[in-house]
Design a protein around this motif. Structure first.
Motif, PDB file in Angstrom:
ATOM      1  N   MET A  83       0.829  -1.210   0.000  1.00 56.66           N
ATOM      2  CA  MET A  83       0.000   0.000   0.000  1.00 56.66           C
ATOM      3  C   MET A  83       0.862   1.258   0.000  1.00 56.66           C
ATOM      4  O   MET A  83       0.607   2.221  -0.695  1.00 56.66           O
ATOM      5  N   THR A  84       1.928   1.231   0.840  1.00 57.41           N
ATOM      6  CA  THR A  84       2.834   2.377   0.907  1.00 57.41           C
ATOM      7  C   THR A  84       3.494   2.629  -0.435  1.00 57.41           C
ATOM      8  O   THR A  84       3.649   3.767  -0.887  1.00 57.41           O
ATOM      9  N   SER A  85       3.905   1.529  -1.077  1.00 55.68           N
ATOM     10  CA  SER A  85       4.541   1.645  -2.397  1.00 55.68           C
ATOM     11  C   SER A  85       3.582   2.252  -3.411  1.00 55.68           C
ATOM     12  O   SER A  85       3.976   3.083  -4.226  1.00 55.68           O
ATOM     13  N   ARG A  86       2.293   1.842  -3.344  1.00 60.65           N
ATOM     14  CA  ARG A  86       1.299   2.381  -4.275  1.00 60.65           C
ATOM     15  C   ARG A  86       1.098   3.874  -4.044  1.00 60.65           C
ATOM     16  O   ARG A  86       1.010   4.646  -4.990  1.00 60.65           O
ATOM     17  N   ASN A  87       1.015   4.293  -2.772  1.00 62.08           N
ATOM     18  CA  ASN A  87       0.840   5.701  -2.452  1.00 62.08           C
ATOM     19  C   ASN A  87       2.040   6.534  -2.908  1.00 62.08           C
ATOM     20  O   ASN A  87       1.883   7.655  -3.398  1.00 62.08           O
ATOM     21  N   THR A  88       3.219   5.971  -2.737  1.00 64.13           N
ATOM     22  CA  THR A  88       4.429   6.677  -3.168  1.00 64.13           C
ATOM     23  C   THR A  88       4.426   6.863  -4.680  1.00 64.13           C
ATOM     24  O   THR A  88       4.745   7.942  -5.197  1.00 64.13           O
ATOM     25  N   GLY A  89       4.041   5.782  -5.391  1.00 61.08           N
ATOM     26  CA  GLY A  89       3.974   5.873  -6.853  1.00 61.08           C
ATOM     27  C   GLY A  89       2.959   6.896  -7.311  1.00 61.08           C
ATOM     28  O   GLY A  89       3.200   7.648  -8.267  1.00 61.08           O
ATOM     29  N   LEU A  90       1.812   6.964  -6.628  1.00 61.18           N
ATOM     30  CA  LEU A  90       0.772   7.930  -6.975  1.00 61.18           C
ATOM     31  C   LEU A  90       1.250   9.354  -6.725  1.00 61.18           C
ATOM     32  O   LEU A  90       1.014  10.260  -7.558  1.00 61.18           O
ATOM     33  N   LYS A  91       1.936   9.546  -5.583  1.00 62.17           N
ATOM     34  CA  LYS A  91       2.462  10.874  -5.274  1.00 62.17           C
ATOM     35  C   LYS A  91       3.459  11.332  -6.328  1.00 62.17           C
ATOM     36  O   LYS A  91       3.442  12.488  -6.763  1.00 62.17           O
ATOM     37  N   ILE A  92       4.352  10.430  -6.740  1.00 64.72           N
ATOM     38  CA  ILE A  92       5.353  10.786  -7.752  1.00 64.72           C
ATOM     39  C   ILE A  92       4.676  11.110  -9.076  1.00 64.72           C
ATOM     40  O   ILE A  92       5.012  12.100  -9.734  1.00 64.72           O
ATOM     41  N   THR A  93       3.701  10.258  -9.469  1.00 68.64           N
ATOM     42  CA  THR A  93       2.990  10.489 -10.734  1.00 68.64           C
ATOM     43  C   THR A  93       2.274  11.829 -10.724  1.00 68.64           C
ATOM     44  O   THR A  93       2.383  12.626 -11.673  1.00 68.64           O
ATOM     45  N   LEU A  94       1.530  12.107  -9.651  1.00 70.05           N
ATOM     46  CA  LEU A  94       0.815  13.377  -9.553  1.00 70.05           C
ATOM     47  C   LEU A  94       1.783  14.562  -9.489  1.00 70.05           C
ATOM     48  O   LEU A  94       1.512  15.630 -10.044  1.00 70.05           O
ATOM     49  N   GLY A  95       2.918  14.352  -8.813  1.00 70.26           N
ATOM     50  CA  GLY A  95       3.909  15.423  -8.735  1.00 70.26           C
ATOM     51  C   GLY A  95       4.460  15.790 -10.096  1.00 70.26           C
ATOM     52  O   GLY A  95       4.591  16.971 -10.435  1.00 70.26           O
ATOM     53  N   VAL A  96       4.768  14.758 -10.897  1.00 67.96           N
ATOM     54  CA  VAL A  96       5.290  14.997 -12.249  1.00 67.96           C
ATOM     55  C   VAL A  96       4.227  15.667 -13.126  1.00 67.96           C
ATOM     56  O   VAL A  96       4.508  16.643 -13.834  1.00 67.96           O
ATOM     57  N   LEU A  97       2.997  15.136 -13.069  1.00 71.94           N
ATOM     58  CA  LEU A  97       1.912  15.716 -13.868  1.00 71.94           C
ATOM     59  C   LEU A  97       1.638  17.164 -13.458  1.00 71.94           C
ATOM     60  O   LEU A  97       1.425  18.039 -14.305  1.00 71.94           O
TER      61      LEU A  97
END
Length: 350
Positions: free
Chosen positions: A1-15
């Protein structure tokens, strides 16, 4: 779950970063535009609207409130920037001109002895455009002034063989030493034709004057065919220089008493400060005047949608303009841009 949240944060940050970069490029400082790739970023700024909506949807679904607020701000800024190109505009054209242009019957032909003219500009893609389609468009749209960029001597011959002179018998070309030329074709006689007008390091800009009559008055419009340097790797500085040369000319001539139309491939969009400096002394973009949308003109006839508005028709205060639109022509990667013009000093033109 933590890994998924981190990936989402990075994706949203880049976008989010991309949305901010492209949105703020509408207001990019003039000096930044010749930095490698910055011209491309600002040219694509209108398309950021799609990316903003996607990012907002992801942020809303994942309940990222700050990102939603930032995307909402980007949406507002995009709306402010794009709004001037849309909506209802009171046409500058006189009632008489609107009546003439409303009758597009197939048996009707253009009249070189009236107060108005439909004009067209097209980059023919180094002579690859379909000459028969060009001639057919000239006939069907009743074009009276045609500006062509990236023509070749063989293309000119093919265009003549296709019958262009039956509709536009007069023309002036630029020098062909660079391999490609710019050209102006007209139905009416050419006044003061010149193979080069604006001092440009990009190419020679041919020019010619056309006389318009109406209400017992004779008026002239000078047409200049423009083709500037493309902002590619290694040529960003030259791209800026070529646009600056036009803006310097514009500052000197926009209000010199002559009615001007600049039309062609400017390799620049209205989002860019280098292009805006051409307009500021007194020129107006037909697409913005007529509120006919962004009119993306490049690329076309390929797998990608048209992404950039780099072909323009510009007029100064001596010219009224209306009915701006675009047309696809086979063989070239540019759309043709069309508009109707009339001298602003003819009685009853407003």
């Amino acid at each position: 779950m933590t890994s998924r949240n981190t990936g989402l944060k990075i994706t949203l940050g880049v976008l989010c970063a991309l949305c901010l970069l492209f949105t703020l490029s509408w207001w990019m400082p003039y000096s930044w535009e010749t930095v490698p790739l910055m011209a491309d970023i600002s040219a694509l700024a209108p398309w950021t609207l799609v990316l903003i909506i996607i990012t907002f949807a992801i942020a809303a679904y994942s309940r990222r409130g700050i990102t939603c607020i930032v995307m909402s701000l980007c949406l507002v800024l995009q709306g402010v920037a794009i709004f001037p190109y849309f909506g209802h505009a009171d046409t500058e054209l006189s009632p008489a001109t609107r009546e003439i242009m409303a009758d597009m019957s197939t048996d009707k032909v253009a009249n070189p002895n009236d107060r108005c003219a439909r004009i067209m500009t097209l980059n023919v893609g180094q002579g690859r455009a379909d000459v028969h389609e060009i001639v057919r468009t000239v006939s069907e749209k009743r074009i009276e002034v045609l500006a062509l960029q990236e023509t070749t001597e063989s293309f000119i011959t093919e265009l003549e063989n296709a019958g262009i002179e039956s509709y536009l018998p007069n023309h002036i070309e630029s020098d062909s030493s660079s391999g490609t030329m710019n050209a102006i074709y007209t139905m009416a006689s050419l006044g003061d034709p010149s193979p080069t007008s604006i001092d440009s390091s990009a190419s020679d800009f041919p020019a010619a004057t056309v006389t318009f009559t109406g209400s017992g008055k004779s008026s002239k419009i000078r047409f200049i065919c423009v083709h500037t340097t493309s902002p590619k790797s290694g040529s960003f500085s030259q791209w800026g220089r070529a646009l600056d040369e036009i803006s310097e000319w514009s500052a000197q001539h926009a209000s010199d008493g002559t009615a001007y139309v600049l039309l062609g491939d400017f390799n620049a969009t209205s989002t860019q400060k280098h292009f805006q400096r051409i307009l500021n002394p007194g020129f107006r973009d037909a697409a913005r005047v007529t509120k006919s949308g962004m009119q993306f003109t490049w690329p076309v006839n390929g797998p990608l949608p048209s992404l950039a508005t780099i072909d323009h028709i510009l007029v100064n205060s001596g010219v009224h303009v209306g009915d701006a639109t675009t047309v696809k022509i086979k063989g070239t990667d540019h759309k043709a841009v069309l508009a109707v013009v009339e001298p602003s000093d003819i009685d009853g033109s407003k």
